[in-house]
Motif scaffolding. Structure first.
Motif, PDB file in Angstrom:
ATOM      1  N   VAL A   1      28.674   6.412  26.072  1.00 42.95           N
ATOM      2  CA  VAL A   1      29.895   5.983  25.395  1.00 42.95           C
ATOM      3  C   VAL A   1      29.551   5.762  23.925  1.00 42.95           C
ATOM      4  O   VAL A   1      28.720   4.916  23.599  1.00 42.95           O
ATOM      5  CB  VAL A   1      30.452   4.681  26.015  1.00 42.95           C
ATOM      6  N   GLU A   2      30.178   6.559  23.045  1.00 45.27           N
ATOM      7  CA  GLU A   2      29.982   6.384  21.604  1.00 45.27           C
ATOM      8  C   GLU A   2      30.983   5.341  21.131  1.00 45.27           C
ATOM      9  O   GLU A   2      32.175   5.418  21.451  1.00 45.27           O
ATOM     10  CB  GLU A   2      30.207   7.710  20.873  1.00 45.27           C
ATOM     11  N   LEU A   3      30.475   4.365  20.369  1.00 43.51           N
ATOM     12  CA  LEU A   3      31.303   3.226  19.962  1.00 43.51           C
ATOM     13  C   LEU A   3      31.282   3.046  18.456  1.00 43.51           C
ATOM     14  O   LEU A   3      30.281   3.348  17.798  1.00 43.51           O
ATOM     15  CB  LEU A   3      30.741   1.943  20.589  1.00 43.51           C
TER      16      LEU A   3
ATOM     17  N   VAL B   1      36.064   2.436  21.197  1.00 42.44           N
ATOM     18  CA  VAL B   1      35.402   3.611  21.772  1.00 42.44           C
ATOM     19  C   VAL B   1      35.742   4.859  20.966  1.00 42.44           C
ATOM     20  O   VAL B   1      36.913   5.124  20.665  1.00 42.44           O
ATOM     21  CB  VAL B   1      35.801   3.802  23.255  1.00 42.44           C
ATOM     22  N   ASN B   2      34.714   5.647  20.618  1.00 45.76           N
ATOM     23  CA  ASN B   2      34.943   6.936  19.978  1.00 45.76           C
ATOM     24  C   ASN B   2      35.087   8.024  21.027  1.00 45.76           C
ATOM     25  O   ASN B   2      36.162   8.573  21.200  1.00 45.76           O
ATOM     26  CB  ASN B   2      33.804   7.259  18.988  1.00 45.76           C
ATOM     27  N   GLU B   3      34.011   8.325  21.746  1.00 49.80           N
ATOM     28  CA  GLU B   3      34.152   9.377  22.759  1.00 49.80           C
ATOM     29  C   GLU B   3      33.126   9.229  23.855  1.00 49.80           C
ATOM     30  O   GLU B   3      32.246   8.376  23.789  1.00 49.80           O
ATOM     31  CB  GLU B   3      34.085  10.770  22.125  1.00 49.80           C
ATOM     32  N   LEU B   4      33.265  10.070  24.881  1.00 53.90           N
ATOM     33  CA  LEU B   4      32.426   9.994  26.080  1.00 53.90           C
ATOM     34  C   LEU B   4      31.665  11.302  26.289  1.00 53.90           C
ATOM     35  O   LEU B   4      32.173  12.375  25.971  1.00 53.90           O
ATOM     36  CB  LEU B   4      33.306   9.789  27.330  1.00 53.90           C
TER      37      LEU B   4
HETATM   38 MG   LIG Z   1      30.454  12.170  18.947  1.00 50.52          MG
END
Ligand SMILES: [Mg+2]
Ligand SMILES: Nc1ncnc2c1ncn2[C@@H]1O[C@H](COP(=O)(O)OP(=O)(O)OP(=O)(O)O)[C@@H](O)[C@H]1O
Length: 382
Positions: A254-256, A265-268
């Motif tokens: 999980v990009e935060l 949260v940015n993306e998974l």
């Molecule tokens: Mg990314």
């Protein structure tokens, strides 16, 4: 290969990039045999995995043939059509992650819808189908605004930070399906890596800081410096909650965004991730071993760190095509440095490897990783 019969379970990895390649050492240790579906025999993992099949991951017949005899099927990238993954599962194959989970790493709009529904903090966002609609979104939420391709983006390709209607028009000129996001004024980027097995066991690695340049991750610091333990636990809870709610099997990264108002949260990603490469030397169980354990539904391993501080620096290709001739200096300069080269042809800006340094002093460990990465890719001395 006609007389070849595997000893131990076969894990089939669709895709043959560096993630599949780095899965080979723990597979050797565990007596797991890997099979990869490569586009060409020259790819990173195809160079080191005996059972390499060449085929098209978009072709269901190729996937069916590839899956025969595998104890589990998993992925090196997100690009396998969701309906093919579903078809493999319906044919009785153990596919991890499954289609219903993986779609959230394939389609950023589906991901935003679902995370918003389960109460995970996301930026304001909307699907947009015309420059006018996108501009209206920006007028409502403020400039700059971020446009993202709904599917298929990586390393910042497919992300446009728009400051004007002209920037919006440029993103729409690509013709891909887009979503709009409010620009998050983050202080830094963090990532949390969790693993979840089909029987529901979950573990979380320490939260890391990821440093990006031009949309590409260049450095990862474990643990994220100066992170409040309660805040760090909150990030881990977000990771485990997403894994549980979405039914992820295998790894979930999980990009935060770390913002003054908390985590967003940015993306998974649902596979080993660049933010977890430090675990090869820096954790009791590397992310690659953990993913294999998870997809085979084995008990998960300890994510405990092996040093107080671990720093990973990516190697991005420069002008020099032959990095090997620079090894002598780097290895002599720092006997503790660990080099990883992906067996990829050097192209400017391409991720071709990484280095890892371990220790107890953040500035010192960071400087060692940086020295090795800069020297290897540019020949310059820092
Ligand atoms: Mg990314
Ligand atoms: N809403 C946002 N606000 C501010 N910056 C953003 C936003 N979304 C993305 N970014 C910046 O762009 C980078 C790339 O975005 P994102 O991770 O969504 O794209 P990607 O190309 O899919 O990346 P990856 O290489 O991780 O797959 C982020 O790491 C961040 O630095």
């Amino acid at each position: 290969m006609s007389s070849y019969s595997p000893i131990g379970p076969v894990v089939g990895i669709v895709g043959a990039g560096q993630l599949a390649r780095m899965s080979q050492p723990p597979a050797i240790a565990l007596g797991i045999e890997l099979r990869v579906l490569a586009n060409t025999p020259e790819e990173s993992a195809a160079r080191v995995i005996v059972d390499t099949r060449v085929g098209d991951y978009r072709d269901l017949d190729d996937l069916r043939e590839f899956a025969k005899g595998c104890a589990a099927i998993t992925f090196d990238h997100e690009h396998v059509p969701t309906e093919h993954i579903r078809a493999l599962a319906e044919a009785g194959h153990a596919v991890h992650p499954g289609a219903d989970a993986l779609v959230h790493a394939q389609d950023k709009a589906v991901m935003r819808e679902r995370l918003s529904a389960i109460g995970v903090p996301c930026p304001a966002w909307a699907r947009v189908s015309s420059p006018e609609e996108a501009t209206r979104f920006a007028e409502q939420h403020g400039w700059p605004m971020v446009l993202k391709s709904v599917r298929g983006g990586y390393d910042g390709r497919g992300v446009w930070v728009c400051r004007s209607a002209e920037d919006v028009a440029e993103a729409f000129a690509t013709g891909v399906e887009l979503l709009a996001e409010a620009f998050v004024p983050f202080e830094r980027e963090l990532a949390v890596l969790v693993a979840r097995s089909p029987h529901g066991q979950g573990v979380s690695y320490p939260v890391v800081e990821t440093v990006q340049q031009d949309g590409i991750c260049v450095e990862v610091i474990a643990p994220a410096p100066g992170l409040d333990p309660e805040y760090s636990a909150q990030a881990q809870r977000i990771g485990l909650k997403i894994a549980h709610e979405l039914g992820v099997t295998g790894l979930l990264a999980v990009e935060l965004f770390d913002t003054p108002n908390g985590l967003v949260v940015n993306e998974l990603a649902m596979r080993p991730h660049n933010s977890g490469h430090w675990t090869i030397e820096g954790s009791t169980t590397s992310q690659f071993e953990q993913h294999l354990r998870a997809v085979l539904d084995l008990p998960l391993g300890s994510p405990k760190m092996t040093a107080q501080v671990v720093v990973m620096a990516n190697l991005l290709g420069g002008e020099e095509p032959d990095l090997f001739k620079r090894y002598e200096h780097v290895l002599a300069h720092d006997p503790g440095i660990k080099l990883h080269f992906y067996g990829k042809e050097v192209r400017p800006g391409r991720k071709i490897g990484h280095v890892t340094a371990l220790g107890s002093n953040l500035d010192e460990v960071r400087a060692r990783a940086r020295h090795a990465a800069v020297y290897l890719t540019t020949g310059e001395y820092t």
